[in-house]
Design an enzyme around this catalytic site. Structure first.
Site, PDB file in Angstrom:
ATOM      1  N   HIS A  27      44.670  88.117  50.963  1.00 52.65           N
ATOM      2  CA  HIS A  27      44.780  87.086  51.999  1.00 52.65           C
ATOM      3  C   HIS A  27      43.421  86.794  52.629  1.00 52.65           C
ATOM      4  O   HIS A  27      43.092  85.637  52.899  1.00 52.65           O
ATOM      5  CB  HIS A  27      45.789  87.509  53.071  1.00 52.65           C
ATOM      6  CG  HIS A  27      47.198  87.192  52.715  1.00 52.65           C
ATOM      7  ND1 HIS A  27      47.913  87.899  51.786  1.00 52.65           N
ATOM      8  CD2 HIS A  27      48.021  86.219  53.155  1.00 52.65           C
ATOM      9  CE1 HIS A  27      49.124  87.394  51.679  1.00 52.65           C
ATOM     10  NE2 HIS A  27      49.214  86.354  52.504  1.00 52.65           N
ATOM     11  N   LYS A  44      57.853  93.600  55.520  1.00 53.85           N
ATOM     12  CA  LYS A  44      58.671  94.428  56.413  1.00 53.85           C
ATOM     13  C   LYS A  44      57.964  94.516  57.758  1.00 53.85           C
ATOM     14  O   LYS A  44      56.742  94.436  57.841  1.00 53.85           O
ATOM     15  CB  LYS A  44      58.913  95.822  55.830  1.00 53.85           C
ATOM     16  CG  LYS A  44      57.668  96.682  55.740  1.00 53.85           C
ATOM     17  CD  LYS A  44      57.994  98.068  55.208  1.00 53.85           C
ATOM     18  CE  LYS A  44      56.705  98.894  55.132  1.00 53.85           C
ATOM     19  NZ  LYS A  44      56.932 100.215  54.567  1.00 53.85           N
TER      20      LYS A  44
END
Length: 185
Positions: A36, A101
């Protein structure tokens, strides 16, 4: 149970609500914080990304090596907060969904709502099961990152839960509120 296929456009995103159980099939991409960071650096340098993120879903995962005969190793979700610094930029480019998560920060929640995205939760500790939902896997960028390289996956019936929907509803907050209200009754 909602059966969902990619590509994941705004109409599909808007149809989902926090708490919905989903079986996802189609093409998704992988990426963790190192990938990212590189993607956002490329955006900031006006470079072309290695794949079109528009209407795509990124799974925050760094899989273990695949066993002989398998296409993917164990692939449990990474803690999503590690991508919080990058997710608003990715959503602004048209990325529609994220799988991981844990909690997301307020800036990410606002970006999810602004850009009509969805944050899905995958079950931590179920990496071996999740790996069996992956039909094909191809490294498409940043091979030098090893398990954190960007992969193009074809998934079949990947079990997910909508944690934050396109309206900004957060299942973690809803669940906590419902629990606390139940405690006082």
């Amino acid at each position: 149970m909602i059966h969902l296929t990619t590509p994941f456009d705004e109409k599909k995103a808007k149809s989902l609500k926090a708490g919905d159980s989903v079986l996802l099939s189609g093409i998704i991409y992988t990426g963790r914080d190192a990938a990212h960071k590189r993607l956002v650096e490329m955006v900031n340098e006006n470079k072309e990304l290695p794949f079109d993120v528009n209407n795509q879903i990124i799974y925050f995962v760094g899989p273990t090596p695949a066993k002989p005969g398998a296409v993917f190793g164990s692939g449990g979700p990474t803690t999503s907060g590690r991508m919080d610094a990058y997710s608003p930029t990715m959503l602004s480019l048209g990325m529609r969904g994220m799988i991981g998560k844990g909690y997301r920060n307020q800036e990410v929640k606002e970006a999810i709502q602004k850009y009509k995205g969805v944050y899905f939760g995958a079950i931590g500790g179920a990496g071996a099961y999740i790996g069996k939902c992956i039909e094909s896997c191809e490294v498409i960028a940043f091979d030098d990152l090893g398990p954190e390289a960007i992969r193009k996956l074809v998934v079949k019936d990947l079990p997910l839960t909508v944690i934050i929907d396109s309206q900004g509803n957060d299942l973690y907050e809803i669940g906590r509120k419902n629990y606390l209200e139940g405690e006082t009754q």
